[in-house]
Write a protein that holds these residues in place. Structure first.
Motif, PDB file in Angstrom:
ATOM      1  N   LYS A  15       0.837  -1.195   0.000  1.00 59.53           N
ATOM      2  CA  LYS A  15       0.000   0.000   0.000  1.00 59.53           C
ATOM      3  C   LYS A  15       0.881   1.258   0.000  1.00 59.53           C
ATOM      4  O   LYS A  15       0.630   2.208  -0.742  1.00 59.53           O
ATOM      5  N   PHE A  16       1.940   1.251   0.854  1.00 62.77           N
ATOM      6  CA  PHE A  16       2.847   2.390   0.905  1.00 62.77           C
ATOM      7  C   PHE A  16       3.526   2.612  -0.456  1.00 62.77           C
ATOM      8  O   PHE A  16       3.577   3.739  -0.959  1.00 62.77           O
ATOM      9  N   TYR A  17       4.103   1.530  -1.053  1.00 65.44           N
ATOM     10  CA  TYR A  17       4.798   1.670  -2.340  1.00 65.44           C
ATOM     11  C   TYR A  17       3.848   2.109  -3.455  1.00 65.44           C
ATOM     12  O   TYR A  17       4.213   2.925  -4.304  1.00 65.44           O
ATOM     13  N   SER A  18       2.662   1.554  -3.435  1.00 64.06           N
ATOM     14  CA  SER A  18       1.703   1.959  -4.479  1.00 64.06           C
ATOM     15  C   SER A  18       1.328   3.433  -4.307  1.00 64.06           C
ATOM     16  O   SER A  18       1.270   4.190  -5.288  1.00 64.06           O
ATOM     17  N   MET A  19       1.099   3.875  -3.082  1.00 61.54           N
ATOM     18  CA  MET A  19       0.778   5.289  -2.847  1.00 61.54           C
ATOM     19  C   MET A  19       1.984   6.172  -3.176  1.00 61.54           C
ATOM     20  O   MET A  19       1.837   7.253  -3.739  1.00 61.54           O
ATOM     21  N   PHE A  20       3.198   5.678  -2.833  1.00 67.97           N
ATOM     22  CA  PHE A  20       4.401   6.435  -3.125  1.00 67.97           C
ATOM     23  C   PHE A  20       4.579   6.598  -4.632  1.00 67.97           C
ATOM     24  O   PHE A  20       4.842   7.690  -5.125  1.00 67.97           O
ATOM     25  N   LEU A  22       2.270   6.252  -6.969  1.00 62.63           N
ATOM     26  CA  LEU A  22       1.151   7.034  -7.482  1.00 62.63           C
ATOM     27  C   LEU A  22       1.381   8.525  -7.213  1.00 62.63           C
ATOM     28  O   LEU A  22       1.187   9.370  -8.102  1.00 62.63           O
ATOM     29  N   SER A  23       1.811   8.873  -6.006  1.00 61.89           N
ATOM     30  CA  SER A  23       2.106  10.268  -5.669  1.00 61.89           C
ATOM     31  C   SER A  23       3.264  10.799  -6.514  1.00 61.89           C
ATOM     32  O   SER A  23       3.227  11.935  -7.009  1.00 61.89           O
ATOM     33  N   SER A  24       4.317   9.988  -6.678  1.00 63.67           N
ATOM     34  CA  SER A  24       5.466  10.400  -7.496  1.00 63.67           C
ATOM     35  C   SER A  24       5.032  10.612  -8.942  1.00 63.67           C
ATOM     36  O   SER A  24       5.435  11.605  -9.576  1.00 63.67           O
ATOM     37  N   PHE A  25       4.236   9.685  -9.466  1.00 64.17           N
ATOM     38  CA  PHE A  25       3.731   9.827 -10.834  1.00 64.17           C
ATOM     39  C   PHE A  25       2.903  11.095 -10.977  1.00 64.17           C
ATOM     40  O   PHE A  25       3.045  11.840 -11.947  1.00 64.17           O
ATOM     41  N   PHE A  26       2.051  11.356  -9.986  1.00 67.11           N
ATOM     42  CA  PHE A  26       1.212  12.548 -10.008  1.00 67.11           C
ATOM     43  C   PHE A  26       2.078  13.815  -9.969  1.00 67.11           C
ATOM     44  O   PHE A  26       1.850  14.757 -10.730  1.00 67.11           O
ATOM     45  N   ILE A  27       3.065  13.838  -9.083  1.00 69.67           N
ATOM     46  CA  ILE A  27       3.937  15.010  -8.959  1.00 69.67           C
ATOM     47  C   ILE A  27       4.724  15.232 -10.248  1.00 69.67           C
ATOM     48  O   ILE A  27       4.797  16.357 -10.760  1.00 69.67           O
ATOM     49  N   PHE A  28       5.321  14.157 -10.795  1.00 65.32           N
ATOM     50  CA  PHE A  28       6.078  14.316 -12.033  1.00 65.32           C
ATOM     51  C   PHE A  28       5.168  14.643 -13.221  1.00 65.32           C
ATOM     52  O   PHE A  28       5.572  15.379 -14.117  1.00 65.32           O
ATOM     53  N   GLY A  29       3.961  14.127 -13.205  1.00 64.89           N
ATOM     54  CA  GLY A  29       2.993  14.487 -14.254  1.00 64.89           C
ATOM     55  C   GLY A  29       2.644  15.967 -14.183  1.00 64.89           C
ATOM     56  O   GLY A  29       2.614  16.662 -15.205  1.00 64.89           O
ATOM     57  N   CYS A  30       2.389  16.450 -12.974  1.00 66.74           N
ATOM     58  CA  CYS A  30       2.094  17.887 -12.805  1.00 66.74           C
ATOM     59  C   CYS A  30       3.303  18.732 -13.198  1.00 66.74           C
ATOM     60  O   CYS A  30       3.158  19.780 -13.836  1.00 66.74           O
ATOM     61  N   LEU A  31       4.493  18.281 -12.830  1.00 63.29           N
ATOM     62  CA  LEU A  31       5.709  18.998 -13.189  1.00 63.29           C
ATOM     63  C   LEU A  31       5.885  19.042 -14.703  1.00 63.29           C
ATOM     64  O   LEU A  31       6.217  20.091 -15.268  1.00 63.29           O
ATOM     65  N   TYR A  32       5.629  17.923 -15.369  1.00 66.24           N
ATOM     66  CA  TYR A  32       5.729  17.868 -16.838  1.00 66.24           C
ATOM     67  C   TYR A  32       4.726  18.829 -17.476  1.00 66.24           C
ATOM     68  O   TYR A  32       5.071  19.600 -18.378  1.00 66.24           O
ATOM     69  N   ILE A  33       3.492  18.790 -17.012  1.00 69.04           N
ATOM     70  CA  ILE A  33       2.454  19.678 -17.556  1.00 69.04           C
ATOM     71  C   ILE A  33       2.825  21.142 -17.313  1.00 69.04           C
ATOM     72  O   ILE A  33       2.693  21.989 -18.200  1.00 69.04           O
ATOM     73  N   THR A  34       3.329  21.440 -16.116  1.00 62.59           N
ATOM     74  CA  THR A  34       3.731  22.811 -15.790  1.00 62.59           C
ATOM     75  C   THR A  34       4.860  23.287 -16.696  1.00 62.59           C
ATOM     76  O   THR A  34       4.811  24.402 -17.230  1.00 62.59           O
ATOM     77  N   LEU A  35       5.874  22.460 -16.879  1.00 68.83           N
ATOM     78  CA  LEU A  35       7.003  22.853 -17.729  1.00 68.83           C
ATOM     79  C   LEU A  35       6.595  22.983 -19.189  1.00 68.83           C
ATOM     80  O   LEU A  35       7.052  23.898 -19.890  1.00 68.83           O
ATOM     81  N   THR A  36       5.739  22.086 -19.664  1.00 69.03           N
ATOM     82  CA  THR A  36       5.260  22.172 -21.041  1.00 69.03           C
ATOM     83  C   THR A  36       4.467  23.463 -21.249  1.00 69.03           C
ATOM     84  O   THR A  36       4.677  24.189 -22.230  1.00 69.03           O
ATOM     85  N   THR A  37       3.582  23.765 -20.319  1.00 65.49           N
ATOM     86  CA  THR A  37       2.788  24.989 -20.406  1.00 65.49           C
ATOM     87  C   THR A  37       3.686  26.221 -20.307  1.00 65.49           C
ATOM     88  O   THR A  37       3.483  27.195 -21.037  1.00 65.49           O
TER      89      THR A  37
END
Length: 163
Positions: A15-20, A22-37
């Motif tokens: 559960k911890f690794y999956s949340m970790f 998932l959170s990392s993917f979400f953060i890097f996804g937001c970072l990618y979207i922010t940098l692209t924009t």
């Protein structure tokens, strides 16, 4: 030797690794979207900066030409010149007017007609040039008629004195 709650520990780890992840993917996804924009925004700002700089440069050039035209029109209007000098000055004014008009026509496609005020000003300059020419012709005609009238009066006075 395994602990008694080994199954719960493994479940909590998963559960911890999956949340970790998932959170990392979400953060890097937001970072990618922010940098692209941000990159798109920077490109748009650079494009608009170039656009407005082009307009400012063209307006500066047109302002200098218009200033020269106004000085020449003032010279044309208030200084006594020969006919040849007047024609040369008029042709200089027309060349500058045509240069400005050509720049405006070129810019209509590139810069979405940011120079409509200059177009109106050129029309008014042309009207002023025409009026100056008409006034000069009328003034010349008046001077010629005045000289002829003075000659007629002098001739008439001479004939009256003879009688």
């Amino acid at each position: 030797m395994k602990p008694l709650n080994h199954i719960k520990i493994n479940a909590k780890k998963r559960k911890f690794y999956s949340m970790f992840f998932l959170s990392s993917f979400f953060i890097f996804g937001c970072l990618y979207i922010t940098l692209t924009t941000a990159n798109k925004g920077v490109a748009e700002l650079e494009q608009k900066n170039k656009y407005y700089n082009d307009i400012a440069v063209k307006q500066g050039e047109m302002n200098l030409l218009l200033n020269e035209i106004l000085i020449e029109i003032n010279d044309l209007r208030f200084k006594d010149r020969t006919l040849n000098e007047r024609k040369n000055l008029q042709s200089l004014i027309n060349e500058k007017r045509f240069t400005i008009n050509n720049e405006i026509q070129k810019s209509k496609t590139d810069l979405t007609n940011s120079f409509s005020l200059y177009e109106e000003f050129l029309v008014e300059l042309q009207k002023a040039q025409t009026k100056i020419d008409v006034l000069k012709e009328v003034e010349t005609s008046y001077d010629i008629n005045k000289i002829q009238l003075e000659k007629c009066i002098a001739k008439h006075d001479q004939e009256n004195k003879k009688k």
